[in-house]
Design a protein around this motif. Structure first.
Motif, PDB file in Angstrom:
ATOM      1  N   ASN A   8       0.836  -1.205   0.000  1.00  0.00           N
ATOM      2  CA  ASN A   8       0.000   0.000   0.000  1.00  0.00           C
ATOM      3  C   ASN A   8       0.870   1.255   0.000  1.00  0.00           C
ATOM      4  OD1 ASN A   8      -2.433  -1.417   2.296  1.00  0.00           O
ATOM      5  ND2 ASN A   8      -2.493  -1.392   0.073  1.00  0.00           N
ATOM      6  N   LYS A   9       1.914   1.236   0.813  1.00  0.00           N
ATOM      7  CA  LYS A   9       2.816   2.388   0.893  1.00  0.00           C
ATOM      8  C   LYS A   9       3.496   2.637  -0.444  1.00  0.00           C
ATOM      9  CE  LYS A   9       3.868   1.966   5.817  1.00  0.00           C
ATOM     10  NZ  LYS A   9       4.959   1.819   6.797  1.00  0.00           N
ATOM     11  N   LYS A  10       3.932   1.593  -1.106  1.00  0.00           N
ATOM     12  CA  LYS A  10       4.577   1.740  -2.415  1.00  0.00           C
ATOM     13  C   LYS A  10       3.627   2.382  -3.419  1.00  0.00           C
ATOM     14  CE  LYS A  10       7.767  -2.114  -2.032  1.00  0.00           C
ATOM     15  NZ  LYS A  10       8.090  -3.482  -2.429  1.00  0.00           N
ATOM     16  N   ASP A  87      -8.451   4.559   5.902  1.00  0.00           N
ATOM     17  CA  ASP A  87      -8.106   3.300   5.241  1.00  0.00           C
ATOM     18  C   ASP A  87      -7.437   3.601   3.895  1.00  0.00           C
ATOM     19  OD1 ASP A  87     -10.092   3.792   3.268  1.00  0.00           O
ATOM     20  OD2 ASP A  87     -11.584   2.672   4.379  1.00  0.00           O
ATOM     21  N   PHE A  88      -6.866   2.576   3.288  1.00  0.00           N
ATOM     22  CA  PHE A  88      -6.102   2.738   2.056  1.00  0.00           C
ATOM     23  C   PHE A  88      -6.958   3.357   0.951  1.00  0.00           C
ATOM     24  CE2 PHE A  88      -4.667   0.843  -2.028  1.00  0.00           C
ATOM     25  CZ  PHE A  88      -3.469   1.526  -2.135  1.00  0.00           C
ATOM     26  N   GLY A  89      -8.188   2.921   0.801  1.00  0.00           N
ATOM     27  CA  GLY A  89      -9.066   3.457  -0.240  1.00  0.00           C
ATOM     28  C   GLY A  89      -9.310   4.946  -0.078  1.00  0.00           C
ATOM     29  N   THR A  90      -9.530   5.384   1.147  1.00  0.00           N
ATOM     30  CA  THR A  90      -9.756   6.805   1.408  1.00  0.00           C
ATOM     31  C   THR A  90      -8.494   7.612   1.128  1.00  0.00           C
ATOM     32  OG1 THR A  90     -11.421   6.268   3.064  1.00  0.00           O
ATOM     33  CG2 THR A  90     -10.475   8.478   3.161  1.00  0.00           C
ATOM     34  N   LEU A  91      -7.351   7.091   1.545  1.00  0.00           N
ATOM     35  CA  LEU A  91      -6.086   7.785   1.265  1.00  0.00           C
ATOM     36  C   LEU A  91      -5.871   7.938  -0.237  1.00  0.00           C
ATOM     37  CD1 LEU A  91      -3.701   6.191   3.912  1.00  0.00           C
ATOM     38  CD2 LEU A  91      -4.640   8.512   3.916  1.00  0.00           C
ATOM     39  N   ARG A  92      -6.157   6.892  -0.990  1.00  0.00           N
ATOM     40  CA  ARG A  92      -6.004   6.952  -2.451  1.00  0.00           C
ATOM     41  C   ARG A  92      -6.929   8.018  -3.055  1.00  0.00           C
ATOM     42  NH1 ARG A  92      -2.373   4.728  -5.757  1.00  0.00           N
ATOM     43  NH2 ARG A  92      -4.008   4.274  -7.220  1.00  0.00           N
ATOM     44  N   LYS A  93      -8.163   8.115  -2.537  1.00  0.00           N
ATOM     45  CA  LYS A  93      -9.096   9.129  -3.048  1.00  0.00           C
ATOM     46  C   LYS A  93      -8.583  10.535  -2.751  1.00  0.00           C
ATOM     47  CE  LYS A  93     -13.201   6.269  -2.655  1.00  0.00           C
ATOM     48  NZ  LYS A  93     -14.394   5.984  -1.862  1.00  0.00           N
ATOM     49  N   LYS A  94      -8.066  10.750  -1.537  1.00  0.00           N
ATOM     50  CA  LYS A  94      -7.543  12.067  -1.170  1.00  0.00           C
ATOM     51  C   LYS A  94      -6.345  12.433  -2.046  1.00  0.00           C
ATOM     52  CE  LYS A  94      -7.545  13.147   3.367  1.00  0.00           C
ATOM     53  NZ  LYS A  94      -8.504  14.203   3.538  1.00  0.00           N
ATOM     54  N   ILE A  95      -5.472  11.474  -2.289  1.00  0.00           N
ATOM     55  CA  ILE A  95      -4.295  11.731  -3.110  1.00  0.00           C
ATOM     56  C   ILE A  95      -4.703  11.979  -4.561  1.00  0.00           C
ATOM     57  CG2 ILE A  95      -2.148  10.732  -3.993  1.00  0.00           C
ATOM     58  CD1 ILE A  95      -1.980   9.215  -1.256  1.00  0.00           C
TER      59      ILE A  95
END
Length: 138
Positions: A8-10, A87-95
């Motif tokens: 996920n970090k990558k 969560d990972f999905g939310t972080l991806r949306k923000k990014i």
């Protein structure tokens, strides 16, 4: 709290570097005067240290160092905490929103929302862009 895996970090790192560079180009240290149709206005400034908050990533670095490492492309997996608020999905949306920040801010389809109330927090200002289906909370 949500745990991020190494994979996920990558996946986050490449996007957050792109986002930081766009943030630097289009927002950082700039003053925006947002004027509504009714003549009300608000001035907004985006500071370098605001970037970490906008992408929602918790880091072992302070906010300014996190931003500088992202812009320079030196952000590393070990700079990002395993435990995250989102969560990972939310972080991806923000990014993803940060990666198209220039489309959100620099268009004529924006709506300024003052004192936006949500179920969890009140935001003094929000910018909605219907074309990009996005909402930038400030």
């Amino acid at each position: 709290m949500h745990k991020l895996s190494a994979s996920n970090k990558k996946r986050i790192i490449n996007d957050v570097v792109i986002g930081a560079r766009l943030y630097q180009k289009y927002l950082a240290t700039k003053d925006f005067l947002i004027i509504a149709d009714d003549g009300t206005y608000v001035e907004v400034r985006f500071h370098n240290s605001d970037f970490a908050h906008l992408v929602g990533i918790r880091s072992y670095l302070n906010d300014l160092s996190f931003y500088k490492n992202c812009v320079s492309g030196t952000i590393a997996e070990n700079n990002i905490k395993d435990q995250q608020h989102y969560d990972f999905g939310t972080l991806r949306k923000k990014i993803t929103l940060i990666k198209k920040i220039h489309k959100i801010i620099y268009t004529n389809s924006n709506v300024l929302l003052i004192n936006l109330h949500t179920n969890t927090i009140d935001f003094p200002l929000a910018i909605e862009n219907s074309e990009e289906k996005s909402l930038l909370l400030l």
